[in-house]
Design a protein around this motif. Structure first.
Motif, mmCIF file in Angstrom:
data_model
loop_
_atom_site.group_PDB
_atom_site.id
_atom_site.type_symbol
_atom_site.label_atom_id
_atom_site.label_comp_id
_atom_site.label_asym_id
_atom_site.label_seq_id
_atom_site.Cartn_x
_atom_site.Cartn_y
_atom_site.Cartn_z
ATOM 1 N N ILE A 90 0.839 -1.204 0.000
ATOM 2 C CA ILE A 90 0.000 0.000 0.000
ATOM 3 C C ILE A 90 0.875 1.256 0.000
ATOM 4 N N VAL A 91 1.721 1.381 0.990
ATOM 5 C CA VAL A 91 2.548 2.587 1.103
ATOM 6 C C VAL A 91 3.556 2.637 -0.048
ATOM 7 N N ARG A 92 4.219 1.525 -0.311
ATOM 8 C CA ARG A 92 5.240 1.433 -1.372
ATOM 9 C C ARG A 92 6.254 2.584 -1.234
ATOM 10 N N SER A 93 6.544 3.300 -2.319
ATOM 11 C CA SER A 93 7.538 4.390 -2.219
ATOM 12 C C SER A 93 6.895 5.708 -1.795
ATOM 13 N N ASN A 94 5.547 5.713 -1.673
ATOM 14 C CA ASN A 94 4.824 6.960 -1.380
ATOM 15 C C ASN A 94 4.795 7.222 0.124
ATOM 16 N N THR A 95 5.966 7.384 0.722
ATOM 17 C CA THR A 95 6.062 7.447 2.184
ATOM 18 C C THR A 95 5.375 8.676 2.783
ATOM 19 N N SER A 96 5.236 9.740 2.000
ATOM 20 C CA SER A 96 4.574 10.932 2.543
ATOM 21 C C SER A 96 3.055 10.868 2.371
ATOM 22 N N GLY A 97 2.565 9.866 1.655
ATOM 23 C CA GLY A 97 1.125 9.780 1.380
ATOM 24 C C GLY A 97 0.333 9.075 2.458
ATOM 25 N N PHE A 98 1.029 8.514 3.450
ATOM 26 C CA PHE A 98 0.334 7.695 4.446
ATOM 27 C C PHE A 98 0.805 8.048 5.855
ATOM 28 N N LYS A 99 -0.110 7.896 6.779
ATOM 29 C CA LYS A 99 0.253 8.000 8.196
ATOM 30 C C LYS A 99 -0.271 6.750 8.896
ATOM 31 N N LEU A 100 0.598 6.051 9.593
ATOM 32 C CA LEU A 100 0.186 4.817 10.265
ATOM 33 C C LEU A 100 -0.136 5.093 11.730
ATOM 34 N N LEU A 101 -1.232 4.521 12.181
ATOM 35 C CA LEU A 101 -1.705 4.722 13.558
ATOM 36 C C LEU A 101 -1.714 3.357 14.235
ATOM 37 N N PHE A 102 -0.747 3.131 15.119
ATOM 38 C CA PHE A 102 -0.608 1.824 15.768
ATOM 39 C C PHE A 102 -1.364 1.801 17.081
ATOM 40 N N LEU A 103 -2.283 0.875 17.169
ATOM 41 C CA LEU A 103 -3.044 0.704 18.407
ATOM 42 C C LEU A 103 -2.706 -0.663 19.000
ATOM 43 N N LEU B 44 6.776 -2.931 22.552
ATOM 44 C CA LEU B 44 6.081 -3.398 21.346
ATOM 45 C C LEU B 44 5.886 -2.240 20.371
ATOM 46 N N LEU B 45 5.358 -1.129 20.877
ATOM 47 C CA LEU B 45 5.100 0.016 20.002
ATOM 48 C C LEU B 45 6.393 0.585 19.436
ATOM 49 N N GLU B 46 7.446 0.523 20.243
ATOM 50 C CA GLU B 46 8.746 1.042 19.798
ATOM 51 C C GLU B 46 9.201 0.337 18.513
ATOM 52 N N TYR B 47 8.930 -0.976 18.450
ATOM 53 C CA TYR B 47 9.314 -1.744 17.260
ATOM 54 C C TYR B 47 8.728 -1.113 15.998
ATOM 55 N N PHE B 48 7.428 -0.789 16.045
ATOM 56 C CA PHE B 48 6.741 -0.273 14.861
ATOM 57 C C PHE B 48 7.118 1.188 14.585
ATOM 58 N N VAL B 49 7.184 1.977 15.630
ATOM 59 C CA VAL B 49 7.491 3.402 15.460
ATOM 60 C C VAL B 49 8.917 3.572 14.921
ATOM 61 N N LYS B 50 9.833 2.759 15.428
ATOM 62 C CA LYS B 50 11.216 2.855 14.968
ATOM 63 C C LYS B 50 11.312 2.516 13.477
ATOM 64 N N HIS B 51 10.627 1.435 13.097
ATOM 65 C CA HIS B 51 10.652 1.016 11.697
ATOM 66 C C HIS B 51 10.105 2.132 10.788
ATOM 67 N N CYS B 52 8.975 2.720 11.187
ATOM 68 C CA CYS B 52 8.386 3.813 10.397
ATOM 69 C C CYS B 52 9.344 4.999 10.317
ATOM 70 N N HIS B 53 9.955 5.311 11.442
ATOM 71 C CA HIS B 53 10.881 6.441 11.480
ATOM 72 C C HIS B 53 12.048 6.203 10.530
ATOM 73 N N ASP B 54 12.551 4.961 10.514
ATOM 74 C CA ASP B 54 13.697 4.621 9.658
ATOM 75 C C ASP B 54 13.392 4.825 8.173
ATOM 76 N N GLY C 160 10.850 6.816 7.030
ATOM 77 C CA GLY C 160 10.256 8.127 6.762
ATOM 78 C C GLY C 160 8.747 8.133 6.603
ATOM 79 N N VAL C 161 8.061 7.206 7.275
ATOM 80 C CA VAL C 161 6.591 7.203 7.250
ATOM 81 C C VAL C 161 6.086 7.783 8.570
#
Lengths: 177, 177
Positions: free
Chosen positions: B40-53, B90-100, B102-103
């Motif tokens: 879904i996101v693919r290379s369009n990293t600025s087109g999406f915002k992920l909300l981890f619950l 747990l959340l750190e895992y996902f947030v770190k990956h997104c940060h790396d 640029g999502v």
């Protein structure tokens, strides 16, 4: 993430509206298509390929011909020809829109029970996911009309996203679409 | 399509693995996350915002403390503190990956029954769609374990896409995740 591989292949199940005579897309399949462009494809037009599948229901197709008189085998051929034209007009709507915005697509028609054929085509074509529109009917209404999307969510061998028709687009009779 | 508006907001429900002691993501929530990035996101990293619950189940959280001895109110506070730390890891895992990559993302923890809380948070946060992982259990196994994804598909007030765990990632006991 910068290098894009093969585009994401999104199958979109589309059908004709039940409301008017001319073959235009149902409210829910148009909604599902527009949602996919706006929320998933966005500006990344080269990242996705849309695969439009229209399943014609043999019984339903014959409905407009209830008052027709069939006097020769040619009359049946003529009816089949009209149904084919209707299906092509429907697919033309989606293919033209994709072409205008530069999104790759393919479209094809199959005959049969939509829910069964959609799942069969998912197996054959192996899209990354399937988008299906849904009238958003309540449980009482669903008992009578069934829903293709519920069946696909359960049985299709790929992720399925169901896009409900918005309340503002619901026609007077919510079973219409 | 060239001008991008607000990013598409994708809520991703994540949970801890049942397999090991340390708080790492379940196979199915990691799979759902990776699928979302790749397809879904693919290379369009600025087109999406992920909300981890992440929804913590009070009973389940206490399970590791079955053999603990609670001698004072501080012991309970200490247990709550450990659970909080596990959720944050747990959340750190996902947030770190997104940060790396640029999502943009947000992540938060709630307590309660996951299926109820996820649907409640969908109502509150109004994402464009919800992604939920699923163990891909057969009907017989599902009777005993229930599935959060099935409930969300039926009750969440936004489109829901369920990503089944791949057969190659299924652990020895398929109820594990």
């Amino acid at each position: 993430m910068a290098v894009e591989g093969e585009p994401t292949r999104v199958m979109v199940a589309v059908n004709e509206s039940t409301i008017k005579g001319y073959p235009h897309p149902s409210i829910s399949s148009r909604g599902a298509f527009e949602w996919t462009l706006k929320k998933i494809v966005r500006s990344n037009t080269s990242g996705f390929k849309l695969l439009f599948l229209h399943v014609q229901v043999p019984d339903e197709d014959g409905f407009d011909d209830m008052d027709s008189i069939f006097a020769s085998p040619e009359d049946f051929a003529s009816m089949k020809h009209r149904n084919k034209i209707r299906g092509l007009h429907l697919l033309e709507y989606f293919v033209k829109h994709c072409h205008d915005i530069g999104v790759a697509c393919e479209a094809w028609i199959k005959k049969g029970d939509p829910k069964e054929v959609i799942c069969h085509e998912v197996n054959r074509v192996r899209p990354d996911f399937l988008v299906v529109g849904n009238r958003g009917l309540g449980p009482f209404q669903r008992v009578f009309v069934g829903t293709v999307s519920e069946f696909c969510v359960k049985h299709a061998e790929c992720p399925v996203i169901t896009i409900k028709r918005s309340a503002s687009e619901t026609p007077q009779d919510p079973v219409d679409d």
